[in-house]
Design an enzyme around this catalytic site. Structure first.
Site, mmCIF file in Angstrom:
data_model
loop_
_atom_site.group_PDB
_atom_site.id
_atom_site.type_symbol
_atom_site.label_atom_id
_atom_site.label_comp_id
_atom_site.label_asym_id
_atom_site.label_seq_id
_atom_site.Cartn_x
_atom_site.Cartn_y
_atom_site.Cartn_z
ATOM 1 N N LYS A 228 -2.935 0.269 -8.382
ATOM 2 C CA LYS A 228 -1.842 0.173 -7.406
ATOM 3 C C LYS A 228 -0.580 -0.092 -8.205
ATOM 4 O O LYS A 228 -0.388 -1.172 -8.764
ATOM 5 C CB LYS A 228 -2.080 -0.942 -6.392
ATOM 6 C CG LYS A 228 -1.009 -0.977 -5.310
ATOM 7 C CD LYS A 228 -1.307 -2.031 -4.272
ATOM 8 C CE LYS A 228 -0.468 -1.866 -3.017
ATOM 9 N NZ LYS A 228 0.975 -1.885 -3.260
ATOM 10 N N ARG A 233 6.906 4.930 -3.480
ATOM 11 C CA ARG A 233 6.106 6.081 -3.085
ATOM 12 C C ARG A 233 7.001 7.278 -2.861
ATOM 13 O O ARG A 233 8.058 7.165 -2.255
ATOM 14 C CB ARG A 233 5.407 5.729 -1.779
ATOM 15 C CG ARG A 233 4.566 6.834 -1.216
ATOM 16 C CD ARG A 233 3.286 6.271 -0.815
ATOM 17 N NE ARG A 233 2.373 7.149 -0.179
ATOM 18 C CZ ARG A 233 1.433 6.694 0.639
ATOM 19 N NH1 ARG A 233 1.395 5.411 0.955
ATOM 20 N NH2 ARG A 233 0.543 7.502 1.144
ATOM 21 N N GLU A 277 3.451 7.805 -7.002
ATOM 22 C CA GLU A 277 4.291 6.623 -7.123
ATOM 23 C C GLU A 277 5.163 6.819 -8.354
ATOM 24 O O GLU A 277 4.673 7.276 -9.395
ATOM 25 C CB GLU A 277 3.382 5.398 -7.272
ATOM 26 C CG GLU A 277 4.078 4.081 -7.192
ATOM 27 C CD GLU A 277 4.157 3.492 -5.781
ATOM 28 O OE1 GLU A 277 3.812 4.173 -4.794
ATOM 29 O OE2 GLU A 277 4.593 2.338 -5.692
HETATM 30 P P1 AMP Z 1 1.935 -1.877 0.563
HETATM 31 O O1 AMP Z 1 3.335 -1.392 0.389
HETATM 32 O O2 AMP Z 1 1.686 -3.241 -0.037
HETATM 33 O O3 AMP Z 1 1.460 -1.736 1.975
HETATM 34 O O4 AMP Z 1 1.006 -0.899 -0.302
HETATM 35 C C1 AMP Z 1 0.989 0.472 -0.096
HETATM 36 C C2 AMP Z 1 1.871 1.156 -1.111
HETATM 37 O O5 AMP Z 1 1.335 1.071 -2.410
HETATM 38 C C3 AMP Z 1 2.006 2.635 -0.910
HETATM 39 O O6 AMP Z 1 2.914 2.980 0.078
HETATM 40 C C4 AMP Z 1 2.449 3.120 -2.282
HETATM 41 O O7 AMP Z 1 3.853 3.059 -2.395
HETATM 42 C C5 AMP Z 1 1.889 2.097 -3.220
HETATM 43 N N1 AMP Z 1 0.863 2.612 -4.144
HETATM 44 C C6 AMP Z 1 0.779 2.276 -5.441
HETATM 45 N N2 AMP Z 1 -0.253 2.879 -6.042
HETATM 46 C C7 AMP Z 1 -0.869 3.638 -5.110
HETATM 47 C C8 AMP Z 1 -2.014 4.492 -5.121
HETATM 48 N N3 AMP Z 1 -2.744 4.673 -6.214
HETATM 49 N N4 AMP Z 1 -2.337 5.111 -3.950
HETATM 50 C C9 AMP Z 1 -1.612 4.928 -2.824
HETATM 51 N N5 AMP Z 1 -0.528 4.126 -2.755
HETATM 52 C C10 AMP Z 1 -0.153 3.480 -3.889
#
Ligand code: AMP
Length: 537
Positions: A228, A233, A277
């Protein structure tokens, strides 16, 4: 301003509608009011009306902003007396066009121009109309018409089923356009507008995992784990020579990211939609703070020097369209294989498939050491749910800890019957000295500890309730949690997600409890990462 013609729908009718919407709490009534109103409009009035009713002025994917501050607004309100001499009625279209002119005002005189345009609107508005205008200016039309009710109103008005309307909204990200198409072209019009290249689409979202057991159980014993990455994104669309890049909030950020455009043009396919990302890195390739990345996103001038100052690294993790074929209904496993064939390995997000907790733990450690935020766990057979949050994608992040006071305890049931075992947890407000509740937990203690805690808390009781005791906040526990959320349930306004006790801190007293200020800081940081930045562009 465009002159109002006789068959233009007056803005007064929209203001009256918002008052009636405000007066009822019944969802069905709101739906019916919206449906009747939408049906009465001309085609060109539908989209502007929808945006004004939800209080947003422009579509979600429209990057324009009014740029009206308090000072300008105050002056405009002061200057409206004169203008009211030329009283003419406002139309929905007229209001929408004037707002567009305000947003587009440029140059040294733009503040004055914006003020004058605003004056001309406010001066011609009745008090009810003024209300709607001001709420739109501040983007807070709190009349209970959120996106959800509006989508229902659109479905009712057009006779198109709600699911079709909702799905179309995920793809188009534009309530006004959805309403217009639904009303004037029906379900057929909405269907053909599925995934479109060069137009943004709402991304699939992840849920916070409670723990690794949950991840493996929900994903059927096997899951794909990816780093992650702590960046922004983006979706990259290509159609022939045209490339467009959109942020998570669907803003067009193509011109700020030329190096990504170049990468897209170099890939061996003529049509695709990729997701990934983008992370800002230093010269050694180490991730830079999120703020640096935001500077790149906002940059519209001097892009070349910015490219040198703050290099970007792209990590791709999904492909949703390739050369004429939409892939959103393909399993993620298949999409990944296609992605692997399309792009060079250095553009792929680090990933592996895991069946055991230990493998996930080891990969998580690796991700954290490399400076990333944690892991995403994706179910191999899952299709891509446009715009939806769910357990097909989990986020896995290391837990954070806070030292909290126990302020009350509830009797347990089942195995914990007879023990005070559900604890109210609180931070300390440094200013008032009061304790502010931010959650409850019954997790983390052994049976022995529950027993001892029951005795101890009884001794600290200040009042007895049917469910347990309020106690003096003298017991401090270290609590792990996965996320801080806004919460209407507690007066503090915050709640911890998945709180569990890690340790009883006998070495600490009420003075050592983490403060309300610190909690708010932690929330702001978390928000900055996930909610702000590219999302606000
Ligand atoms: P959150 O913003 O905490 O809800 O986490 C989701 C976000 O993590 C997504 O919208 C992406 O911007 C980010 N992200 C980072 N790495 C990944 C990945 N490998 N797959 C999908 N999302 C990712």
């Amino acid at each position: 301003m465009t002159p109002t013609t006789a068959d233009d729908t007056s803005f007064a009718r929209l203001a009256e509608l918002t008052q009636r919407l405000e007066a009822t709490t019944k969802r069905l009534e709101k739906r019916a009011l919206l449906a009747a109103f939408l049906r009465s409009l001309r085609r060109d009035e539908v989209a502007p009306a929808v945006h004004l009713i939800v209080g947003r002025i422009f579509a979600e994917s429209d990057a324009r902003a009014l740029n009206v501050g308090w000072a300008t607004l105050k002056k405009a309100l002061g200057g409206t007396k004169q203008a009211s001499l030329v009283a003419r009625s406002l139309s929905i279209l007229g209001v929408s066009q004037t707002f567009a002119q305000i947003a587009e005002a440029r140059g040294p005189d733009s503040t004055r121009a914006r003020r004058r345009l605003l004056e001309s609107l406010l001066g011609r508005a009745s008090s009810g109309e003024r209300d709607v205008l001001l709420k739109n200016v501040f983007g807070e039309m709190r009349i209970g018409v959120n996106e959800g009710v509006m989508l229902e109103g659109i479905a009712d008005a057009s006779g198109v089923d709600l699911d079709t309307v909702r799905t179309a909204h995920m793809f188009l990200g534009d309530l006004g356009m959805i309403a217009e198409i639904a009303l004037f072209e029906g379900a057929d019009g909405l269907h053909v507008r599925g995934l479109r290249l060069l137009a943004p689409m709402k991304p699939m979202l992840a849920e916070m995992a409670e723990d690794l057991d949950e991840v493996l159980a929900v994903h059927g014993g096997m899951t794909a784990i990816e780093y992650k990455l702590d960046g922004a994104r983006i979706q990259i669309h290509r159609k022939g020579d045209a490339v467009k890049i959109f942020s998570r909030r669907l803003s067009d950020v193509t011109s700020s990211l030329p190096e990504l455009v170049a990468i897209a043009k170099g890939l061996p396919a003529s049509e695709f939609l990729l997701e990934g990302e983008v992370v800002a890195v230093d010269r050694d390739g180490k991730p830079l703070p999120f703020q640096d990345l935001m500077r790149r996103f906002r940059r519209v001038h001097g892009i070349e020097s910015a490219q040198e100052e703050i290099p970007l690294k792209l990590y791709l993790f999904d492909v949703l369209h390739l050369d004429g074929r939409t892939l959103i209904d393909e399993p993620y496993r298949v999409r990944w294989e296609i992605l692997e064939r399309l792009v060079p390995p250095n553009l792929l997000t680090a990933r592996r498939v895991a069946q055991h907790k230990e493998e996930i733990e080891a990969f998580l450690k690796e991700a954290l050491v490399a400076g990333h935020e944690g892991l995403m766990a994706k179910q191999l057979e899952s299709t891509y749910s446009v715009g939806k949050r769910g357990k097909k994608w989990f986020k896995i992040k290391p837990a954070d800890h806070l030292d909290l006071a126990i302020t009350a305890a509830e009797w347990g049931s089942g195995r914990r019957e007879g023990w005070l075992s559900n604890y109210w947890l609180a931070v300390r407000d440094d200013k008032s000295g009061a304790f502010q509740m931010i959650g409850k937990t019954f997790k983390g203690l052994t049976d022995e500890e529950f027993k001892a805690m029951t005795e101890r808390l009884r001794g600290l009781a200040t009042s007895e309730e049917r469910w347990g005791f309020h106690v003096r906040p003298e017991t401090v526990v270290e609590v792990a949690y996965n996320e801080i959320q806004r919460s209407p349930h507690y007066p503090s306004g915050f709640a911890l997600r998945f709180a569990r006790i890690v340790r009883i801190r006998d070495d600490k007293g009420p003075q050592d409890v983490d403060t309300y200020e610190r909690l708010k800081d932690l929330y702001a940081k978390q928000f900055e990462r996930k909610g702000r930045g590219p999302d606000d562009l």
